[in-house]
Design an enzyme around this catalytic site. Sequence first.
Site, PDB file in Angstrom:
ATOM      1  N   SER A  45      -7.248 -29.006  -4.550  1.00 37.11           N
ATOM      2  CA  SER A  45      -8.543 -28.959  -5.229  1.00 37.11           C
ATOM      3  C   SER A  45      -9.477 -27.900  -4.664  1.00 37.11           C
ATOM      4  O   SER A  45     -10.406 -27.455  -5.347  1.00 37.11           O
ATOM      5  CB  SER A  45      -9.221 -30.332  -5.141  1.00 37.11           C
TER       6      SER A  45
ATOM      7  N   TYR B 294      -8.057 -31.347  16.896  1.00 38.24           N
ATOM      8  CA  TYR B 294      -7.629 -30.577  15.720  1.00 38.24           C
ATOM      9  C   TYR B 294      -6.438 -29.694  16.094  1.00 38.24           C
ATOM     10  O   TYR B 294      -5.427 -29.650  15.380  1.00 38.24           O
ATOM     11  CB  TYR B 294      -8.796 -29.723  15.203  1.00 38.24           C
TER      12      TYR B 294
ATOM     13  N   GLY C 117      -2.883 -19.177 -18.653  1.00 37.44           N
ATOM     14  CA  GLY C 117      -1.564 -19.283 -19.295  1.00 37.44           C
ATOM     15  C   GLY C 117      -0.546 -20.053 -18.476  1.00 37.44           C
ATOM     16  O   GLY C 117       0.630 -20.118 -18.846  1.00 37.44           O
TER      17      GLY C 117
END
Length: 248
Positions: free
Chosen positions: A15, A156, A55
């Site tokens: 997203s 992290y 497309g």
Amino acid sequence: MFDLTGKVALVTGGSRGIGRATAVALASRGARVVLGYYAREDAARQVVAAIEQAGGQAEALRFDVTDAETTDRAITEAARRSGRLDILVCSAGVSSSALLLELTDAELERLLSVNTKGALHCARSALKTMIRARSGRIVLMSSVAADMGNAGQAAYAASKAAVIGLGKSLAREYADRCVTVNMIAPGFVETDMTAGLSEQQRAGMLAAVPLHRPATAAEVAAAVVYLASEEAAYVTGHTLRVNGGMYV
Ligand code: NAP
């Protein structure tokens, strides 16, 4: 080169940011893209619309990569609907900045659950289809932080270093089934993840980049397209650094 016509790709974190750019890039090469998202349905729909307008073919699929069962169901079902699953890109990720002594257990759990366990859940599920097909491409998103460490990002960096260990092991486990597994370690990329950096943090990061600029998400996506292509058939277990020279 890099023709992906007829292939089906699933991109987690599709997203936004690098995942979004990857979904668009894979679709532009002819792949049908299933893009995973978690909270931002609006953003996911926009990516699908952009791909279709150009497309291409795409659909959005909501699932939380931290939940093994939901993830397995979503990926298995997507592969069944599409009749195949050729490419998996694990870009879903979260970051956090805190010195280790200030890091909460909840934050540590979130980083490991999304970044490390999330990639493992997705790969485990996609591999079932890929092994049967005796063909597949898996690309896991690591980070320059795994290579060089980063003060304030111990958890992290650990979550992203684990992704490299995961990918190298999977590369060895499934090479004989013609599934390749590679990692990308981006440096400083302009996305929502880095949008919250202060001017001072930004300047500090850029000072460490010999190319003197952040990467665009599209520049990282181009590396994914290569690793997902037939042309990369002999590359497996590799970590491709897309970091502007930040760590060499
Ligand atoms: P981003 O713009 O913040 O996007 C993160 C994506 O992950 C979003 O699509 C988000 O979905 C998805 N996500 C988060 N938690 C999820 C969950 N529990 N289940 C499913 N999806 C989830 O991040 P980015 O900058 O594109 O980063 C992409 C990857 O590259 C990450 O793994 C990151 O660690 C890595 N990376 C980034 C940089 C950088 O400078 N940006 C550098 C090195 C490595 P929603 O939109 O639905 O929230």
